[in-house]
Design a protein around this motif. Structure first.
Motif, mmCIF file in Angstrom:
data_model
loop_
_atom_site.group_PDB
_atom_site.id
_atom_site.type_symbol
_atom_site.label_atom_id
_atom_site.label_comp_id
_atom_site.label_asym_id
_atom_site.label_seq_id
_atom_site.Cartn_x
_atom_site.Cartn_y
_atom_site.Cartn_z
ATOM 1 N N ASN A 69 -11.122 -2.056 -11.738
ATOM 2 C CA ASN A 69 -10.591 -1.750 -10.403
ATOM 3 C C ASN A 69 -9.353 -2.594 -10.098
ATOM 4 O O ASN A 69 -8.367 -2.088 -9.552
ATOM 5 C CB ASN A 69 -11.661 -1.956 -9.336
ATOM 6 C CG ASN A 69 -12.743 -0.903 -9.394
ATOM 7 O OD1 ASN A 69 -12.568 0.146 -10.019
ATOM 8 N ND2 ASN A 69 -13.867 -1.180 -8.772
ATOM 9 N N LEU A 70 -9.412 -3.876 -10.436
ATOM 10 C CA LEU A 70 -8.247 -4.742 -10.219
ATOM 11 C C LEU A 70 -7.051 -4.279 -11.054
ATOM 12 O O LEU A 70 -5.909 -4.288 -10.595
ATOM 13 C CB LEU A 70 -8.597 -6.201 -10.546
ATOM 14 C CG LEU A 70 -9.560 -6.896 -9.581
ATOM 15 C CD1 LEU A 70 -9.986 -8.246 -10.135
ATOM 16 C CD2 LEU A 70 -8.921 -7.049 -8.207
ATOM 17 N N LEU A 75 -1.785 -1.556 -11.459
ATOM 18 C CA LEU A 75 -0.943 -0.495 -12.029
ATOM 19 C C LEU A 75 -0.400 0.426 -10.932
ATOM 20 O O LEU A 75 0.765 0.832 -10.974
ATOM 21 C CB LEU A 75 -1.717 0.304 -13.079
ATOM 22 C CG LEU A 75 -2.085 -0.478 -14.348
ATOM 23 C CD1 LEU A 75 -2.992 0.361 -15.240
ATOM 24 C CD2 LEU A 75 -0.852 -0.926 -15.095
ATOM 25 N N ARG A 76 -1.235 0.747 -9.942
ATOM 26 C CA ARG A 76 -0.760 1.575 -8.822
ATOM 27 C C ARG A 76 0.336 0.857 -8.040
ATOM 28 O O ARG A 76 1.328 1.466 -7.641
ATOM 29 C CB ARG A 76 -1.914 1.912 -7.890
ATOM 30 C CG ARG A 76 -2.843 2.961 -8.431
ATOM 31 C CD ARG A 76 -3.954 3.279 -7.440
ATOM 32 N NE ARG A 76 -4.972 4.072 -8.076
ATOM 33 C CZ ARG A 76 -6.270 3.786 -8.084
ATOM 34 N NH1 ARG A 76 -6.717 2.709 -7.462
ATOM 35 N NH2 ARG A 76 -7.122 4.561 -8.704
ATOM 36 N N GLY A 77 0.145 -0.438 -7.823
ATOM 37 C CA GLY A 77 1.167 -1.221 -7.127
ATOM 38 C C GLY A 77 2.473 -1.250 -7.898
ATOM 39 O O GLY A 77 3.557 -1.108 -7.318
ATOM 40 N N GLU A 78 2.388 -1.416 -9.215
ATOM 41 C CA GLU A 78 3.598 -1.407 -10.045
ATOM 42 C C GLU A 78 4.282 -0.041 -9.994
ATOM 43 O O GLU A 78 5.505 0.046 -9.962
ATOM 44 C CB GLU A 78 3.258 -1.780 -11.488
ATOM 45 C CG GLU A 78 2.905 -3.233 -11.664
ATOM 46 C CD GLU A 78 2.390 -3.556 -13.058
ATOM 47 O OE1 GLU A 78 2.222 -2.624 -13.891
ATOM 48 O OE2 GLU A 78 2.149 -4.755 -13.321
ATOM 49 N N ARG A 79 3.481 1.030 -9.999
ATOM 50 C CA ARG A 79 4.048 2.374 -9.935
ATOM 51 C C ARG A 79 4.755 2.602 -8.600
ATOM 52 O O ARG A 79 5.848 3.163 -8.547
ATOM 53 C CB ARG A 79 2.946 3.415 -10.137
ATOM 54 C CG ARG A 79 3.485 4.804 -10.402
ATOM 55 C CD ARG A 79 2.406 5.833 -10.721
ATOM 56 N NE ARG A 79 1.459 5.362 -11.701
ATOM 57 C CZ ARG A 79 0.134 5.411 -11.539
ATOM 58 N NH1 ARG A 79 -0.395 5.924 -10.455
ATOM 59 N NH2 ARG A 79 -0.676 4.954 -12.467
ATOM 60 N N ARG A 80 4.119 2.141 -7.501
ATOM 61 C CA ARG A 80 4.754 2.260 -6.177
ATOM 62 C C ARG A 80 6.051 1.465 -6.124
ATOM 63 O O ARG A 80 7.064 1.930 -5.607
ATOM 64 C CB ARG A 80 3.808 1.774 -5.080
ATOM 65 C CG ARG A 80 2.787 2.782 -4.638
ATOM 66 C CD ARG A 80 2.063 2.331 -3.376
ATOM 67 N NE ARG A 80 1.470 1.013 -3.494
ATOM 68 C CZ ARG A 80 0.218 0.783 -3.907
ATOM 69 N NH1 ARG A 80 -0.561 1.788 -4.232
ATOM 70 N NH2 ARG A 80 -0.240 -0.448 -3.980
ATOM 71 N N THR A 81 6.026 0.262 -6.690
ATOM 72 C CA THR A 81 7.222 -0.578 -6.708
ATOM 73 C C THR A 81 8.328 0.094 -7.515
ATOM 74 O O THR A 81 9.484 0.126 -7.086
ATOM 75 C CB THR A 81 6.895 -1.963 -7.302
ATOM 76 O OG1 THR A 81 5.907 -2.582 -6.476
ATOM 77 C CG2 THR A 81 8.117 -2.841 -7.377
#
Length: 175
Positions: A69-70, A75-81
């Protein structure tokens, strides 16, 4: 020690036993030993910060699920960034084919512009004070010829003559 402390201590003990396995597991998924180390450290931080007692049926599976989960959150945060940064870059540049053209001038162009400005400033000081005033009011302050004439109390024809003299002088000096 209360039940909450016992549960957290047991999970942290299990984490410490399985730490190297967790690092190997997440190194394969993240393709980076450093990123896996960071993630496994985040698991420890999350475990040590747990406030409420949690009944966990399979503690080993819980550690791997927590890490997964972490990892997904990261990975989602990196994709958003990346998406946000890409959108900003697209708004700040123009693309011609595969080449990016920046709206900012190159360093050479900026230096050349500063040099031309210095020459222009020097050439302006060589003009008569009245011609300087007319030029500055028209070109820098954006006043029209009739407005400059009214402001200085001279004719429109005189403003035009001062402007012609200033432009002729500046063109000669900037060649």
């Amino acid at each position: 020690m209360d039940l909450q402390e016992d549960g957290r201590s047991a999970l942290i003990g299990l984490y410490l036993e399985r730490r190297s396995d967790l690092v190997r597991f997440f190194t394969v998924r993240l393709r980076s030993p450093a990123a896996a180390e960071d993630l496994v450290q985040d698991i420890y931080v999350r475990l040590s910060g747990m406030d409420q007692p949690v009944e966990i049926q399979n503690p080993v599976a819980y550690l791997y699920r927590l890490g997964s989960n972490l990892m997904l959150d990261k990975l989602r945060g990196e994709r958003r960034t990346a998406h946000r940064d890409g959108a900003w870059l697209d708004s700040q540049t123009t693309r011609v084919g595969i080449h990016e053209i920046s709206a900012e001038p190159s360093a050479e162009a900026a230096v050349a512009a500063r040099q031309r400005l210095a020459l222009l400033t020097q050439a302006l000081t060589e003009l008569s004070p009245q011609t300087q005033r007319v030029f500055r009011m028209h070109k820098f302050e954006g006043l029209s010829h009739p407005q400059v004439a009214a402001e200085l109390g001279i004719s429109r024809s005189a403003v035009e003559k001062h402007m012609m003299a200033a432009l002729k002088h500046l063109a000669a000096r900037l060649r």
